[in-house]
Motif scaffolding. Sequence first.
Motif, PDB file in Angstrom:
ATOM      1  N   LYS A  82     -47.523  47.983  13.201  1.00 20.54           N
ATOM      2  CA  LYS A  82     -46.762  46.744  13.205  1.00 20.54           C
ATOM      3  C   LYS A  82     -46.052  46.595  11.872  1.00 20.54           C
ATOM      4  O   LYS A  82     -46.507  47.118  10.844  1.00 20.54           O
ATOM      5  N   ALA A  83     -44.928  45.902  11.899  1.00 16.66           N
ATOM      6  CA  ALA A  83     -44.172  45.611  10.689  1.00 16.66           C
ATOM      7  C   ALA A  83     -43.490  44.260  10.910  1.00 16.66           C
ATOM      8  O   ALA A  83     -43.145  43.914  12.036  1.00 16.66           O
ATOM      9  N   SER A  84     -43.304  43.502   9.838  1.00 15.06           N
ATOM     10  CA  SER A  84     -42.727  42.163   9.966  1.00 15.06           C
ATOM     11  C   SER A  84     -41.588  41.950   8.991  1.00 15.06           C
ATOM     12  O   SER A  84     -41.546  42.565   7.920  1.00 15.06           O
ATOM     13  N   GLY A  85     -40.688  41.068   9.375  1.00 10.32           N
ATOM     14  CA  GLY A  85     -39.568  40.674   8.534  1.00 10.32           C
ATOM     15  C   GLY A  85     -38.626  39.802   9.344  1.00 10.32           C
ATOM     16  O   GLY A  85     -38.742  39.699  10.565  1.00 10.32           O
ATOM     17  N   ASP A  86     -37.693  39.162   8.668  1.00  6.62           N
ATOM     18  CA  ASP A  86     -36.708  38.302   9.334  1.00  6.62           C
ATOM     19  C   ASP A  86     -35.605  39.186   9.907  1.00  6.62           C
ATOM     20  O   ASP A  86     -34.758  39.689   9.184  1.00  6.62           O
ATOM     21  N   VAL A 144     -39.675  47.659   8.699  1.00  7.64           N
ATOM     22  CA  VAL A 144     -38.625  46.648   8.760  1.00  7.64           C
ATOM     23  C   VAL A 144     -38.067  46.540   7.358  1.00  7.64           C
ATOM     24  O   VAL A 144     -38.802  46.230   6.421  1.00  7.64           O
ATOM     25  N   ARG A 145     -36.773  46.850   7.216  1.00  4.84           N
ATOM     26  CA  ARG A 145     -36.116  46.784   5.914  1.00  4.84           C
ATOM     27  C   ARG A 145     -34.718  46.212   6.060  1.00  4.84           C
ATOM     28  O   ARG A 145     -33.956  46.644   6.923  1.00  4.84           O
ATOM     29  N   GLY A 146     -34.392  45.267   5.200  1.00  3.43           N
ATOM     30  CA  GLY A 146     -33.044  44.703   5.197  1.00  3.43           C
ATOM     31  C   GLY A 146     -32.637  44.107   6.528  1.00  3.43           C
ATOM     32  O   GLY A 146     -31.480  44.182   6.913  1.00  3.43           O
ATOM     33  N   GLY A 147     -33.575  43.533   7.262  1.00  2.00           N
ATOM     34  CA  GLY A 147     -33.264  42.923   8.551  1.00  2.00           C
ATOM     35  C   GLY A 147     -33.117  43.917   9.684  1.00  2.00           C
ATOM     36  O   GLY A 147     -32.691  43.550  10.775  1.00  2.00           O
TER      37      GLY A 147
END
Length: 192
Positions: A82-86, A144-147
């Motif tokens: 799993k990974a999270s971000g906006d 998740v990087r840079g959206g």
Amino acid sequence: MQHPAVPDLSHTHTRPIHWVATATALAGVVALSSVLQPDAATAAQSAGTETKTAPAHSTPPDPATVAFPLECGPVEAKVQKKASGDLDGDGRPETVAVVHCDAPMGTPPDGVYVLTRDTGGGKSRVVATLVDPKERRTVTDLSVRGGAVLATLLGYSSADVPSCCPDVTDHVKWQWKNGAFVRDTPSQARTV
């Protein structure tokens, strides 16, 4: 066209060459996974990105609280990564989860799902499927990087390739554009 519930396993009669191929493929995957392991910081937005004021529910959705759209029969769905971000720029984090049926043998295919929270009650739910398990893919890397969602997918060049030995690698990126996740496979990102 309906597919049988259990795939044709006629190719599974083992011969010594199958064991050699399996051992070679497994050694390659282990060696590759040790090189491609993401560091802990890749699962979150980088500190340099601009963020909006976070609403009350600023914690990422928890995959353990979601019913995934998988048919697993008597076994449970298992979250592998799993990974999270906006992802959509609304100031609230989403969670991307790699999930498969927790089969006791073999390598079940992965599904990749995007989770968000309802604005009212804060309940987590699946809002997008990035990789359907029917595609017979295995996810070896997720961040998740840079959206954007970045992943490495292993797959098969044809139905004749044994399930033990994926022979195609895709490095893919999904980004939220115009109300949908758009998949981008950079040139030279696919290897056979």
